[in-house]
Design a protein around this motif. Structure first.
Motif, PDB file in Angstrom:
ATOM      1  N   ALA A   1       3.838  44.361  15.419  1.00 41.07           N
ATOM      2  CA  ALA A   1       4.247  44.214  14.016  1.00 41.07           C
ATOM      3  C   ALA A   1       5.126  42.966  13.937  1.00 41.07           C
ATOM      4  O   ALA A   1       6.365  43.051  13.969  1.00 41.07           O
ATOM      5  CB  ALA A   1       4.997  45.451  13.537  1.00 41.07           C
ATOM      6  N   ILE A   2       4.480  41.812  13.853  1.00 45.49           N
ATOM      7  CA  ILE A   2       5.186  40.539  13.961  1.00 45.49           C
ATOM      8  C   ILE A   2       6.240  40.381  12.864  1.00 45.49           C
ATOM      9  O   ILE A   2       7.351  39.912  13.111  1.00 45.49           O
ATOM     10  CB  ILE A   2       4.189  39.371  13.929  1.00 45.49           C
ATOM     11  CG1 ILE A   2       3.181  39.514  15.056  1.00 45.49           C
ATOM     12  CG2 ILE A   2       4.926  38.042  14.030  1.00 45.49           C
ATOM     13  CD1 ILE A   2       3.797  39.502  16.427  1.00 45.49           C
ATOM     14  N   GLY A   3       5.874  40.768  11.641  1.00 43.51           N
ATOM     15  CA  GLY A   3       6.834  40.631  10.550  1.00 43.51           C
ATOM     16  C   GLY A   3       8.100  41.423  10.798  1.00 43.51           C
ATOM     17  O   GLY A   3       9.213  40.938  10.583  1.00 43.51           O
ATOM     18  N   GLN A   4       7.934  42.653  11.283  1.00 44.89           N
ATOM     19  CA  GLN A   4       9.094  43.497  11.575  1.00 44.89           C
ATOM     20  C   GLN A   4       9.925  42.897  12.699  1.00 44.89           C
ATOM     21  O   GLN A   4      11.162  42.896  12.646  1.00 44.89           O
ATOM     22  CB  GLN A   4       8.620  44.898  11.958  1.00 44.89           C
ATOM     23  CG  GLN A   4       9.725  45.893  12.215  1.00 44.89           C
ATOM     24  CD  GLN A   4      10.330  46.436  10.945  1.00 44.89           C
ATOM     25  OE1 GLN A   4      11.041  45.716  10.244  1.00 44.89           O
ATOM     26  NE2 GLN A   4      10.044  47.685  10.638  1.00 44.89           N
ATOM     27  N   LEU A   5       9.267  42.401  13.736  1.00 49.22           N
ATOM     28  CA  LEU A   5       9.992  41.811  14.853  1.00 49.22           C
ATOM     29  C   LEU A   5      10.709  40.530  14.435  1.00 49.22           C
ATOM     30  O   LEU A   5      11.845  40.275  14.861  1.00 49.22           O
ATOM     31  CB  LEU A   5       9.024  41.522  15.998  1.00 49.22           C
ATOM     32  CG  LEU A   5       8.435  42.753  16.696  1.00 49.22           C
ATOM     33  CD1 LEU A   5       7.335  42.336  17.665  1.00 49.22           C
ATOM     34  CD2 LEU A   5       9.522  43.533  17.430  1.00 49.22           C
ATOM     35  N   LEU A   6      10.064  39.724  13.598  1.00 46.03           N
ATOM     36  CA  LEU A   6      10.712  38.506  13.124  1.00 46.03           C
ATOM     37  C   LEU A   6      11.915  38.832  12.244  1.00 46.03           C
ATOM     38  O   LEU A   6      12.950  38.158  12.300  1.00 46.03           O
ATOM     39  CB  LEU A   6       9.706  37.646  12.361  1.00 46.03           C
ATOM     40  CG  LEU A   6       8.589  37.015  13.189  1.00 46.03           C
ATOM     41  CD1 LEU A   6       7.607  36.285  12.285  1.00 46.03           C
ATOM     42  CD2 LEU A   6       9.162  36.062  14.235  1.00 46.03           C
TER      43      LEU A   6
ATOM     44  N   LEU B   1       6.361  36.286   5.113  1.00 45.60           N
ATOM     45  CA  LEU B   1       5.424  35.160   5.014  1.00 45.60           C
ATOM     46  C   LEU B   1       5.089  34.543   6.374  1.00 45.60           C
ATOM     47  O   LEU B   1       4.025  33.937   6.541  1.00 45.60           O
ATOM     48  CB  LEU B   1       6.018  34.060   4.123  1.00 45.60           C
ATOM     49  CG  LEU B   1       6.132  34.362   2.631  1.00 45.60           C
ATOM     50  CD1 LEU B   1       6.915  33.259   1.933  1.00 45.60           C
ATOM     51  CD2 LEU B   1       4.748  34.508   1.996  1.00 45.60           C
ATOM     52  N   ALA B   2       5.993  34.703   7.343  1.00 52.37           N
ATOM     53  CA  ALA B   2       5.871  33.977   8.603  1.00 52.37           C
ATOM     54  C   ALA B   2       4.607  34.279   9.394  1.00 52.37           C
ATOM     55  O   ALA B   2       4.014  33.342   9.965  1.00 52.37           O
ATOM     56  CB  ALA B   2       7.109  34.240   9.462  1.00 52.37           C
TER      57      ALA B   2
END
Length: 790
Positions: free
Chosen positions: A414-419, A251-252
């Motif tokens: 890939a922001i979700g993966q990094l987060l 979701l972030a």
């Protein structure tokens, strides 16, 4: 409970609740949530809503009706549903993960649960769930018992109960006991993790544009060996924490307007960019609050690196003023949603047991940090792999793939993966300050993020060299599946038939306590017998169960009734005893009122009668409750009774003896019986695979995967024996396709005993006047008592 109800009806009911709440959240937010996230969002909503209603005894029982109402509202108001046909690959990946986590129990053929004997925390989860769903955190009205002591120890310390609320809510709707739907609940949580990972994988649009590769990555990443090991150990909180961390990472990106979600947010209220960002920040507070509900305020540690990264992104994208407003849009609703945790006591993450280096819990030694990779081919994650060389090779390959996957995620933005991967920083911090027991849990929670990176790196390699990519995918996926196949073979399943009898006893004798269990069985004392105000002789106790020789039993120790001081024993109206050839008959006031294959229930009158036991002399030994006392011992009993009752006429005292037939030890394979008749065969200990008993070449009975705590026996069947010598043979089966059959080491067993089938006539008590004690000489007795008036 049938497998159908436990593994199909229950998950569908809980899934319907989650989807309904997810649709309601979607509607209220004005956003269009990705379809894969509806169920995980709904799960988080159940945790958050349920914590408010269970704050008070007065509102706790409203939890289920309220959740049903909200789910119906969400489903009804969302019509016509605009999410279209579910992505079959996402659904397939989630179902496949569910099947993997379900396999150890479903393939056993019984609706039981895993982790028996290895860890007794699951018994506490049952106790907490039952109480919280009906009375919240209130202990008002509870009599002294192991159940109350369990609740007092946990609820009084503010123990987080959020993850037990969906578990208990769905059970209330489907019926049956919590024990039989616990493993389906854990398996459904694993499927929710897969859905979150599916959404995170959407950030690799070009890399994972083939849905089959995306589904494969999700399938593998959702079942790291350490997390799977905890799941079949009763580790519901570890799986749930991974679910909500993945949901937050999915979701972030929308909260900082990063295009890393498959479906862009829409809706009239969110057309303005600022409004959209605020709503997405509020949505992010939901999994954060749910994580706090699972792990208490310490759960925010897991989101710390993620939130810090989001703050930096927001500052760069929107400037300081909007970044602060965005932060407030997250912090304010989060503070409101975690109010129940604060009022519930706020379980401290800095307790000594959570930080001391010496605290290893049920571990053998601290775990290797390499286990966070998700590859650990061992039947028990607490021990090193037996095939260490191939295991080391697979771990090295997986580690290299994970590092390459991290680089690919950075390049692809890939922001979700990094987060999601940022949780590794939180896990590292926990490992630095936590005890080895807490460190192991942190590694398990972080493992999906590491494994997701490894699968990403392996799949990315396909673009560089197809053969190399295939080899890497096979190595990572194969290492995980190999590890979990060994864990499947080493699972410890609860003995369903035994616990069903305890469930029956708890229902039939409710209110007829207090009761005492002399064997160590936390599932009985903490859960199934809670309505009897039961206590375990070697469990959490309120009353002191003093032994005849002084002191009290150590935790986990089996205690025979003959070993308990009479005054301590008579505190309990009801005794729940495990059947075995070594179990003594309770003293005179108790009468047998219920008998099953595994347990007996004995009760004394609710009100004292005219006579009372003046002295109790056990006769039997460790593996045989009967013995042959000599005449001097028998005669001394009457004198002892008289000396204890000065001034009491001898005529008012009598001796009562409990007959006990001899038990024949066949451990070395050869034994003899003095008379023909029917005999029960008993094997002390536990068996992982199968065991078959043959007498004189003919099969008598068999058992499979039956575990006992200290002092427990396995009933192998009844046979007719002629007078004289016989030969007994035990055949143990090895590892096969049955769950738990390949565990190592094999539990110790023995002795093998044959006892005459009890008859009412043979077990009738014998009573003689104290001055005729000689009549008991030469008899074989379980015990002899002196009984008098006054």
């Amino acid at each position: 409970m049938s497998l159908l109800v436990a593994w199909i009806v229950y998950p569908l009911v809980l899934l319907a609740l989650c989807l309904g709440l997810g649709l309601l959240v979607d509607l209220l937010s004005g956003r269009r949530l990705p379809g894969a996230l509806l169920a995980p969002v709904g799960l988080a909503a159940i945790v958050v809503v349920g914590q408010f209603t269970t704050l008070s005894d007065a509102t706790a029982e409203l939890t289920v009706p309220l959740l049903v109402l909200l789910a119906v509202l969400g489903a009804g108001l969302a019509l016509p549903w605009r999410f279209g046909r579910p992505d079959p690959w996402a659904v397939g990946a989630a179902l496949a993960v569910f099947a993997v986590f379900a396999a150890p129990v479903v393939l056993s053929g019984a609706a039981t649960f895993a982790g028996y004997i290895k860890l007794d925390d699951t018994a506490t989860w049952f106790a907490l769930t039952d109480r919280v769903m009906e009375h919240g955190r209130s202990l008002t009205g509870l009599e002294p018992s192991t159940y109350r002591a369990t609740l007092d120890f946990n609820l009084a310390a503010g123990y987080p109960v959020g993850i037990f609320l969906p578990f208990g809510a769905a059970q209330k709707l489907t019926g049956g006991d919590l024990a039989w739907v616990f493993q389906p609940y854990v398996s459904l949580l694993a499927a929710m993790l897969a859905l979150g990972l599916w959404q995170i994988g959407g950030g690799f649009r070009r890399l994972l544009e083939q849905p089959a590769l995306r589904a494969l990555a999700v399938f593998v990443a959702a079942q790291p060996a350490l997390l799977f090991g905890y799941a079949i150990w009763g580790g519901v909180k570890e799986v749930a924490a991974a679910v909500f961390i993945a949901l937050a990472a999915a979701l972030a990106p929308a909260a900082v307007r990063v295009a890393d979600i498959d479906h862009p947010p829409v809706g009239s209220k969110s057309d303005a960019p600022d409004d959209a960002r605020r709503v997405d920040a509020v949505l992010l507070a939901l999994p954060a609050a749910a994580l706090v509900g699972v792990l208490s305020l310490g759960g925010l540690v897991w989101l710390g690196p993620m939130l810090l990264a989001l703050a930096v992104l927001a500052w760069r994208a929107f400037g300081p003023r909007d970044a602060v407003l965005q932060a407030l849009a997250f912090i304010v609703p989060l503070a409101l949603l975690v109010v129940p945790i604060i009022f519930g006591g706020g379980f401290s993450p800095f307790q000594s047991g959570l930080t001391e280096e010496s605290e290893i819990g049920n571990l053998i030694e601290p775990l290797s940090p390499l286990q966070a990779l998700g590859i650990w081919p061992s039947g028990d994650f607490r021990v090193d792999p037996s095939a260490m060389v191939p295991a080391a090779i697979l771990i090295a390959i997986g580690l290299g793939a994970a590092l390459y996957g991290l680089w690919v995620a950075w390049r692809c933005r890939a922001i979700g993966q990094l987060l999601f991967a940022s949780g590794l920083l939180a896990a590292g911090a926990i490992v630095l300050v936590g005890s080895p027991w807490v460190d192991a849990k942190a590694l398990a929670v972080a493992a999906p993020a590491v494994l997701a990176l490894a699968m990403t790196g392996a799949i990315a390699t396909l673009r560089l060299d197809r053969l190399t990519g295939v080899v890497l995918i096979a190595a990572v996926a194969g290492g995980v599946l190999w590890s979990n196949l060994l864990a499947y073979g080493g699972v410890s399943l609860a003995p369903y038939a035994q616990l069903v009898e305890l469930e029956q006893i708890g229902e039939e004798f409710a209110g007829q306590g207090p009761a005492l269990m002399t064997e160590y069985n936390p599932y009985g004392a903490r859960h199934f017998l809670r309505e009897l105000d039961a206590e375990g002789a070697s469990e959490l106790r309120v009353r002191p169960v003093t032994l005849r020789g002084g002191g009290m039993a150590e935790k986990g120790e089996a205690v025979d009734v003959d070993a308990i001081d009479l005054d301590a024993l008579f505190e309990y109206r009801t005794l729940v005893l495990r059947r075995s050839p070594a179990t003594s008959r309770p003293p005179l006031p108790y009468r047998l009122v219920w008998a099953g294959e595994h347990y007996e229930v004995w009760q004394r009158p609710a009100e004292p009668e005219g006579e009372r036991v003046l002295s109790h002399q056990p006769v039997g030994g460790e593996n045989d409750a009967g013995g042959l006392p000599n005449c001097s011992e028998v005669q001394g009993l009457g004198l002892l009774a008289l000396s204890n009752q000065l001034g009491q006429p001898a005529a008012s005292i009598r001796l009562v003896a409990a007959p006990r037939a001899p038990v024949h030890d066949a451990t070395d394979g050869r034994f003899a019986v003095p008379r023909a008749g029917r005999y029960d065969a008993w094997l002390k200990g536990s068996v992982r695979g199968s065991v078959e008993l043959l007498v004189d070449g003919s099969e008598v009975g068999a058992a499979r995967h039956e575990f006992n705590n200290d002092g427990g026996y396995i009933y192998l069947g009844e046979t007719t024996l002629g007078r004289g010598a016989h030969r007994a043979e035990l055949r143990f089966g090895g590892a096969d396709l049955h769950p738990g059959s390949g565990g190592f080491p094999r539990p110790e067993t023995g002795p093998l005993l044959f006892a005459p089938v009890a008859t009412e006539a043979a077990g009738a008590l014998v009573s003689v006047p104290v001055d005729e004690a000689d009549r008991l000489c030469g008899g074989r007795w379980d015990w002899i008592e002196a009984v008098g008036t006054g």
